[in-house]
Design a protein around this motif. Structure first.
Motif, PDB file in Angstrom:
ATOM      1  N   THR A 141       0.864  -1.185   0.000  1.00 55.05           N
ATOM      2  CA  THR A 141       0.000   0.000   0.000  1.00 55.05           C
ATOM      3  C   THR A 141       0.893   1.225   0.000  1.00 55.05           C
ATOM      4  N   GLY A 198     -23.251   2.533  10.250  1.00 59.12           N
ATOM      5  CA  GLY A 198     -22.347   1.487  10.726  1.00 59.12           C
ATOM      6  C   GLY A 198     -22.806   0.097  10.325  1.00 59.12           C
ATOM      7  N   ALA A 199     -21.900  -0.855  10.505  1.00 57.16           N
ATOM      8  CA  ALA A 199     -22.196  -2.248  10.143  1.00 57.16           C
ATOM      9  C   ALA A 199     -23.493  -2.688  10.793  1.00 57.16           C
ATOM     10  N   TRP A 233      -2.109   6.229  -1.911  1.00 54.97           N
ATOM     11  CA  TRP A 233      -3.380   5.505  -2.125  1.00 54.97           C
ATOM     12  C   TRP A 233      -4.328   5.747  -0.952  1.00 54.97           C
ATOM     13  N   GLY A 240     -16.512  -2.701   0.457  1.00 51.01           N
ATOM     14  CA  GLY A 240     -16.277  -1.256   0.597  1.00 51.01           C
ATOM     15  C   GLY A 240     -17.126  -0.409  -0.322  1.00 51.01           C
ATOM     16  N   ARG A 241     -17.202  -0.848  -1.596  1.00 53.42           N
ATOM     17  CA  ARG A 241     -17.952  -0.019  -2.563  1.00 53.42           C
ATOM     18  C   ARG A 241     -19.430   0.041  -2.232  1.00 53.42           C
ATOM     19  N   ARG A 274      -6.211  -5.524   2.641  1.00 53.33           N
ATOM     20  CA  ARG A 274      -5.617  -4.185   2.782  1.00 53.33           C
ATOM     21  C   ARG A 274      -6.640  -3.060   2.685  1.00 53.33           C
ATOM     22  N   ALA A 275      -7.707  -3.240   1.877  1.00 53.08           N
ATOM     23  CA  ALA A 275      -8.687  -2.151   1.732  1.00 53.08           C
ATOM     24  C   ALA A 275      -9.365  -1.876   3.083  1.00 53.08           C
ATOM     25  N   PHE A 322      -9.167   1.416   9.703  1.00 50.28           N
ATOM     26  CA  PHE A 322      -9.559   1.448  11.110  1.00 50.28           C
ATOM     27  C   PHE A 322      -8.423   1.800  12.057  1.00 50.28           C
ATOM     28  N   ALA A 328     -15.693   7.734   8.485  1.00 51.78           N
ATOM     29  CA  ALA A 328     -15.332   6.452   7.880  1.00 51.78           C
ATOM     30  C   ALA A 328     -14.441   6.681   6.672  1.00 51.78           C
ATOM     31  N   ASN A 329     -14.671   7.798   5.997  1.00 47.11           N
ATOM     32  CA  ASN A 329     -13.934   8.103   4.777  1.00 47.11           C
ATOM     33  C   ASN A 329     -14.213   9.568   4.440  1.00 47.11           C
ATOM     34  N   ARG A 343      -7.820   7.913  -1.272  1.00 47.84           N
ATOM     35  CA  ARG A 343      -9.099   7.187  -1.221  1.00 47.84           C
ATOM     36  C   ARG A 343      -9.885   7.421   0.063  1.00 47.84           C
ATOM     37  N   VAL A 358      -6.488  -0.587   6.261  1.00 41.20           N
ATOM     38  CA  VAL A 358      -5.954   0.780   6.315  1.00 41.20           C
ATOM     39  C   VAL A 358      -6.950   1.771   6.936  1.00 41.20           C
ATOM     40  N   CYS A 389     -20.440   1.847  14.056  1.00 44.91           N
ATOM     41  CA  CYS A 389     -20.164   3.278  13.854  1.00 44.91           C
ATOM     42  C   CYS A 389     -21.397   4.153  14.089  1.00 44.91           C
TER      43      CYS A 389
HETATM   44  N1  ACO Z   1      -3.483   0.121  -0.913  1.00 47.61           N
HETATM   45  C1  ACO Z   1      -3.272   0.083  -2.241  1.00 47.61           C
HETATM   46  N2  ACO Z   1      -4.181  -0.427  -3.106  1.00 47.61           N
HETATM   47  C2  ACO Z   1      -5.318  -0.912  -2.589  1.00 47.61           C
HETATM   48  C3  ACO Z   1      -5.594  -0.889  -1.209  1.00 47.61           C
HETATM   49  C4  ACO Z   1      -4.613  -0.344  -0.364  1.00 47.61           C
HETATM   50  N3  ACO Z   1      -4.779  -0.283   0.972  1.00 47.61           N
HETATM   51  N4  ACO Z   1      -6.813  -1.428  -0.989  1.00 47.61           N
HETATM   52  C5  ACO Z   1      -7.292  -1.786  -2.188  1.00 47.61           C
HETATM   53  N5  ACO Z   1      -6.399  -1.464  -3.160  1.00 47.61           N
HETATM   54  C6  ACO Z   1      -6.533  -1.667  -4.617  1.00 47.61           C
HETATM   55  C7  ACO Z   1      -7.446  -2.800  -4.936  1.00 47.61           C
HETATM   56  O1  ACO Z   1      -6.750  -4.020  -4.937  1.00 47.61           O
HETATM   57  C8  ACO Z   1      -7.954  -2.415  -6.298  1.00 47.61           C
HETATM   58  O2  ACO Z   1      -6.960  -2.732  -7.246  1.00 47.61           O
HETATM   59  P1  ACO Z   1      -7.375  -3.262  -8.718  1.00 47.61           P
HETATM   60  O3  ACO Z   1      -8.163  -2.138  -9.317  1.00 47.61           O
HETATM   61  O4  ACO Z   1      -6.047  -3.510  -9.350  1.00 47.61           O
HETATM   62  O5  ACO Z   1      -8.196  -4.483  -8.465  1.00 47.61           O
HETATM   63  C9  ACO Z   1      -8.038  -0.888  -6.228  1.00 47.61           C
HETATM   64  O6  ACO Z   1      -7.160  -0.499  -5.170  1.00 47.61           O
HETATM   65  C10 ACO Z   1      -9.441  -0.377  -5.961  1.00 47.61           C
HETATM   66  O7  ACO Z   1      -9.971  -1.101  -4.842  1.00 47.61           O
HETATM   67  P2  ACO Z   1     -11.407  -0.858  -4.285  1.00 47.61           P
HETATM   68  O8  ACO Z   1     -11.611  -1.695  -3.050  1.00 47.61           O
HETATM   69  O9  ACO Z   1     -12.400  -1.002  -5.377  1.00 47.61           O
HETATM   70  O10 ACO Z   1     -11.266   0.691  -3.868  1.00 47.61           O
HETATM   71  P3  ACO Z   1     -12.358   1.783  -3.542  1.00 47.61           P
HETATM   72  O11 ACO Z   1     -12.180   2.934  -4.419  1.00 47.61           O
HETATM   73  O12 ACO Z   1     -13.731   1.188  -3.401  1.00 47.61           O
HETATM   74  O13 ACO Z   1     -11.897   2.258  -2.078  1.00 47.61           O
HETATM   75  C11 ACO Z   1     -12.441   1.940   0.238  1.00 47.61           C
HETATM   76  C12 ACO Z   1     -11.867   1.323  -1.028  1.00 47.61           C
HETATM   77  C13 ACO Z   1     -11.514   3.084   0.660  1.00 47.61           C
HETATM   78  C14 ACO Z   1     -12.489   0.875   1.285  1.00 47.61           C
HETATM   79  C15 ACO Z   1     -13.850   2.513  -0.030  1.00 47.61           C
HETATM   80  O14 ACO Z   1     -14.624   1.576  -0.722  1.00 47.61           O
HETATM   81  C16 ACO Z   1     -14.595   2.888   1.233  1.00 47.61           C
HETATM   82  O15 ACO Z   1     -14.155   3.735   2.002  1.00 47.61           O
HETATM   83  N6  ACO Z   1     -15.773   2.300   1.481  1.00 47.61           N
HETATM   84  C17 ACO Z   1     -16.549   2.573   2.674  1.00 47.61           C
HETATM   85  C18 ACO Z   1     -16.046   1.708   3.778  1.00 47.61           C
HETATM   86  C19 ACO Z   1     -16.675   2.051   5.107  1.00 47.61           C
HETATM   87  O16 ACO Z   1     -17.291   3.092   5.272  1.00 47.61           O
HETATM   88  N7  ACO Z   1     -16.446   1.171   6.083  1.00 47.61           N
HETATM   89  C20 ACO Z   1     -16.819   1.401   7.418  1.00 47.61           C
HETATM   90  C21 ACO Z   1     -18.278   1.291   7.676  1.00 47.61           C
HETATM   91  S1  ACO Z   1     -18.644   1.838   9.239  1.00 47.61           S
HETATM   92  C22 ACO Z   1     -18.614   0.660  10.465  1.00 47.61           C
HETATM   93  O17 ACO Z   1     -19.633   0.304  11.006  1.00 47.61           O
HETATM   94  C23 ACO Z   1     -17.409   0.118  11.018  1.00 47.61           C
END
Ligand code: ACO
Length: 353
Positions: free
Chosen positions: A31, A341-342, A35, A245-246, A177-178, A183, A282-283, A39, A181, A115
């Protein structure tokens, strides 16, 4: 039922150890700072050390909040403890916190709305105060997510040991990794007190849709299997949450503005009448979408995700503590809190300070 409202008379937070930067994370998985920051807006986070649970982090935050309220723990007559990373499967961490504060006998209610916990907490606090069941309530949100992180080499990550992680360990961490990074660990505590002043909850909208529970959940463990924890679950890293995530992102940017508009309509409030928008962190991009959809000025939606990451139930209390210390939440101001939240649980609340 009385017409009593509530006010927040003391705030505190605690984050453990030194910050772990995005570059530090790159030592254990593929990572980069670029990135993660682009993001999510996150630059660093903290992790609870081995042996420290949510109740330990909560204790420090609670002591700080109680001191800020110029009270002692004995003045607290109810505890609400929110965490998705409890010290034990059971009992909940609330009982542990009560004992650590030395106020055994005071009821502790554990809630698990992840959350969105603060919003559900506000509804409970409003009910407890209005019904006369409690007058001085400690709400704590605390998380020790470190326990579900997908790497073993903490010493390398934290710079305590030179060296490289094995390619196998890196590969295991890369799978998550997604999620990993995003939490960070920490606790926020708020002391609420019943008041006859014109303050407290002005409106609330809460929703839950369990059809989407698996967009963020821990696949391993749980009492649908015998025994409830299996060796394969550990080998398959099923202790790490699965996150779509999406899907969560889309859900948040659609549902949160809808909830805010509905609450404004129900309470006859204009967006421009609201002084602060306190959003779960969260983001950064989620909050920017919500802000733009509602036409909220940038200065009215403060963010601290860059320094803490997503601290789940800890987030809103930590944010409220920081703003209080910076004298930014003043008596009489109207705030809207928004969170998802979840579960999925989500909603928003209007609170007069
Ligand atoms: N570092 C580098 N590259 C990464 C990482 C990382 N940490 N994580 C994923 N990638 C790559 C993937 O492998 C993918 O590569 P590819 O295109 O070659 O396949 C690319 O980056 C895009 O990955 P996506 O997962 O599609 O990335 P996205 O743009 O959707 O962002 C993220 C991911 C940041 C997690 C976003 O979807 C998000 O924030 N979603 C909301 C999550 C959230 O709110 N969670 C908490 C809920 S609250 C609770 O109750 C706890």
């Amino acid at each position: 039922m009385s017409t009593l409202g509530f006010e927040i008379i003391g705030t505190g937070h605690y984050v453990p150890g030194n910050p772990v930067t995005n570059d530090d994370l790159a030592k254990v998985m593929d990572t980069s700072d670029e990135w993660i920051a682009r993001r999510s807006g996150i630059r660093q986070r903290h992790y609870a050390p081995e042996g420290q649970g949510a109740s330990d982090l909560a204790l420090v935050a609670a002591q700080r909040a109680i001191e800020a309220a110029e009270l002692t723990p004995k003045d607290i007559d109810y505890i609400i403890f929110a965490t998705m990373t409890p010290d034990y499967v059971f009992p909940g961490s609330g009982a542990l916190l009560g004992a650590k504060l030395g106020i055994e006998g005071v009821p502790c209610l554990d809630i698990r709305q992840q959350c969105a916990a603060m919003l559900f907490g506000l509804q409970l606090i409003d009910g407890l105060v209005k019904s006369g069941h409690a007058k001085t309530i400690l709400f704590v949100g605390a998380e020790a997510h470190a326990g579900f992180m997908p790497w073993e080499d903490w010493d390398i990550l934290e710079g305590k040991r030179e060296g490289e992680v094995t390619p196998e360990a890196r590969e295991r961490a890369n799978k998550h990794r997604a999620l990993a990074v995003l939490f960070g660990d920490g606790a926020g505590a708020l002391v609420f007190r019943a008041t006859e002043r014109d303050a407290g909850l002005r409106g609330l909208t809460l929703q839950t849709d369990g059809r989407h529970a698996k967009t963020l959940y821990v696949p391993g463990g749980g009492f649908r299997t015998r025994p409830y924890w299996k060796e394969d679950a550990f080998r398959e890293q099923a202790f790490v949450p699965h996150m779509e995530g999406r899907e969560l992102f889309k859900f948040a940017v659609t549902k949160l503005p809808q909830a805010a508009r509905a609450l404004c309509e129900k309470t006859n409030t204009k967006i421009a009448d609201i002084d602060w928008f306190l959003a779960h962190q969260a983001n950064t991009r989620i909050n920017e979408y919500v802000r733009d959809a509602l036409g909220v000025p940038v200065a009215k939606m403060p963010m601290n995700i860059d320094r803490f990451g997503n601290t789940s139930a800890g987030t809103l209390p930590i944010l409220i503590d920081e703003l209080t210390k910076a004298s930014q939440l003043k008596r009489g101001e109207l705030t809207m809190m928004l969170a998802l939240g979840a579960g999925i649980h989500w909603g928003c609340a209007l609170v007069r300070w």
